[in-house]
Design an enzyme around this catalytic site. Structure first.
Site, mmCIF file in Angstrom:
data_model
loop_
_atom_site.group_PDB
_atom_site.id
_atom_site.type_symbol
_atom_site.label_atom_id
_atom_site.label_comp_id
_atom_site.label_asym_id
_atom_site.label_seq_id
_atom_site.Cartn_x
_atom_site.Cartn_y
_atom_site.Cartn_z
ATOM 1 N N ASN A 8 -1.546 3.843 2.770
ATOM 2 C CA ASN A 8 -2.732 4.563 2.296
ATOM 3 C C ASN A 8 -3.945 3.962 2.998
ATOM 4 O O ASN A 8 -4.379 2.863 2.660
ATOM 5 C CB ASN A 8 -2.828 4.394 0.767
ATOM 6 C CG ASN A 8 -4.087 5.019 0.194
ATOM 7 O OD1 ASN A 8 -4.805 5.739 0.889
ATOM 8 N ND2 ASN A 8 -4.352 4.741 -1.072
ATOM 9 N N TRP A 9 -4.458 4.689 3.982
ATOM 10 C CA TRP A 9 -5.551 4.136 4.800
ATOM 11 C C TRP A 9 -6.906 4.237 4.098
ATOM 12 O O TRP A 9 -7.889 3.710 4.597
ATOM 13 C CB TRP A 9 -5.607 4.848 6.162
ATOM 14 C CG TRP A 9 -4.425 4.598 7.030
ATOM 15 C CD1 TRP A 9 -3.380 3.733 6.783
ATOM 16 C CD2 TRP A 9 -4.131 5.196 8.303
ATOM 17 N NE1 TRP A 9 -2.472 3.767 7.817
ATOM 18 C CE2 TRP A 9 -2.911 4.660 8.763
ATOM 19 C CE3 TRP A 9 -4.784 6.147 9.109
ATOM 20 C CZ2 TRP A 9 -2.338 5.031 9.985
ATOM 21 C CZ3 TRP A 9 -4.212 6.518 10.314
ATOM 22 C CH2 TRP A 9 -3.006 5.969 10.750
ATOM 23 N N LYS A 10 -6.962 4.949 2.989
ATOM 24 C CA LYS A 10 -8.229 5.119 2.247
ATOM 25 C C LYS A 10 -9.349 5.568 3.195
ATOM 26 O O LYS A 10 -9.058 6.263 4.170
ATOM 27 C CB LYS A 10 -8.563 3.827 1.477
ATOM 28 C CG LYS A 10 -7.378 3.352 0.611
ATOM 29 C CD LYS A 10 -7.726 2.255 -0.358
ATOM 30 C CE LYS A 10 -6.478 1.871 -1.158
ATOM 31 N NZ LYS A 10 -6.727 0.864 -2.184
ATOM 32 N N HIS A 93 -4.512 8.686 -7.568
ATOM 33 C CA HIS A 93 -4.710 7.263 -7.247
ATOM 34 C C HIS A 93 -5.772 6.692 -8.202
ATOM 35 O O HIS A 93 -6.705 7.395 -8.592
ATOM 36 C CB HIS A 93 -5.158 7.125 -5.788
ATOM 37 C CG HIS A 93 -5.180 5.698 -5.329
ATOM 38 N ND1 HIS A 93 -6.233 4.867 -5.600
ATOM 39 C CD2 HIS A 93 -4.264 4.956 -4.651
ATOM 40 C CE1 HIS A 93 -5.964 3.665 -5.097
ATOM 41 N NE2 HIS A 93 -4.780 3.695 -4.518
ATOM 42 N N GLU A 165 1.284 1.732 -9.703
ATOM 43 C CA GLU A 165 0.259 0.871 -9.116
ATOM 44 C C GLU A 165 -0.608 0.278 -10.229
ATOM 45 O O GLU A 165 -1.594 0.901 -10.656
ATOM 46 C CB GLU A 165 -0.640 1.673 -8.170
ATOM 47 C CG GLU A 165 0.071 2.171 -6.937
ATOM 48 C CD GLU A 165 -0.878 2.275 -5.756
ATOM 49 O OE1 GLU A 165 -0.557 1.725 -4.697
ATOM 50 O OE2 GLU A 165 -1.942 2.894 -5.887
ATOM 51 N N SER A 214 -1.274 -4.851 -3.552
ATOM 52 C CA SER A 214 -1.244 -6.100 -2.757
ATOM 53 C C SER A 214 0.105 -6.346 -2.079
ATOM 54 O O SER A 214 0.557 -7.488 -1.986
ATOM 55 C CB SER A 214 -1.622 -7.305 -3.618
ATOM 56 O OG SER A 214 -2.925 -7.149 -4.150
ATOM 57 N N GLY A 235 -1.911 -0.370 0.731
ATOM 58 C CA GLY A 235 -3.301 -0.138 1.122
ATOM 59 C C GLY A 235 -3.689 -1.074 2.252
ATOM 60 O O GLY A 235 -3.404 -0.819 3.424
ATOM 61 N N GLY A 236 -4.322 -2.202 1.901
ATOM 62 C CA GLY A 236 -4.877 -3.142 2.882
ATOM 63 C C GLY A 236 -3.936 -3.482 4.027
ATOM 64 O O GLY A 236 -4.334 -3.416 5.201
#
Ligand code: PGA
Length: 255
Positions: A8-10, A93, A165, A214, A235-236
């Protein structure tokens, strides 16, 4: 069942940056039959990236869309417009729930719109830190799960992927914590028990359940071996080529 590795590149990467990054991912990974690699770039990137995609290696997901197909909805894009461009869409989300005030009713309409337009929704659910502290996790999970599925027919539930999540484990949350495999196992069991109770054992087995929060190459193996977990929503770490491709390697090893 396949293992799903979803990045998920947001709100990161311009169209140009996303294109270069996708190119690098495709170059670095093989075509894995049992692993579905999915990336979710911003909406603006979906059309150009769909043209450069080697679909056998990577699939596209939208991060969000509106539940009505067309009409007077200034500023929105719809699942109908995404039909044919993406295979998946992240729905509900926690950033949509808490920053953009999406409730279970709206999320349910989005899940239905996604399925109506032949896009598999990835329904995100998860409790906040204070909900967990007050012992409300089971209720929150049940409400968000069954609420999110409430606008689709029983025969469509197995097209949905569920992502657990916990909000407190998402890396951008202040003082984020790392979820333990036991904590995840407990909630994944709740998810499957709820699905079984309402939709029956077959559906409960067929719905892929992903974990997100995470996720890094160092914990991906432990998370993927939690009973009932079929993939990861990242994500990150999905923004860093080596970390994302290392997680894919871990998934391959664990499989
Ligand atoms: P994170 O994000 O991996 O950076 O914690 C996960 C998500 O928000 O989907």
């Amino acid at each position: 069942m396949k293992t799903y590795i979803v990045g998920n590149w947001k709100l990161n990467f311009t169209v140009g940056e996303a294109s270069v990054y996708l190119h690098k991912i495709q170059k670095k990974i093989a075509n894995y039959r049992d692993i579905e690699v999915v990336v979710a770039p911003t909406a603006l990137c979906l059309q150009p990236l769909s043209l450069q995609l080697e679909r056998s290696k990577v699939r596209l997901a939208a991060q969000n869309a509106f539940y009505r197909d067309f009409g007077a909805f200034t500023g929105e894009i719809s699942f109908a417009e995404l039909n044919g461009l993406v295979d998946y869409a992240i729905v509900g989300h926690s950033e949509r729930r808490y920053i953009f005030h999406e409730d279970d009713k709206m999320i349910a309409k989005k899940v239905a719109a996604s399925i109506r337009n032949k896009i598999r929704p990835i329904l995100c659910i998860g409790e906040t830190e204070s909900e967990r502290a007050f012992g409300e996790t089971a209720d929150v999970i049940r409400d968000q799960l069954l609420g999110g599925l409430s606008e689709i027919g029983e025969d469509e539930v197995s097209k949905v992927l569920v992502a657990y999540e916990p909000v407190w484990a998402i890396s951008s949350t202040k003082d984020a914590k790392i979820a333990t495999p036991d904590e995840i196992a407990e909630v994944v069991k709740m998810i499957r028990d709820n699905l079984k109770e309402i939709y029956g054992a077959k559906v409960a087995e067929e719905v892929p359940v992903l974990f997100g929060g995470s996720v890094k190459p160092t914990n991906a193996g432990a998370y993927l071996t939690v009973p009932g977990v079929n993939g990861l929503l990242i994500g990150g770490a999905s923004l860093i080529l080596s970390q994302f491709t290392d997680i894919i390697e871990v998934a391959k090893r664990v499989k």
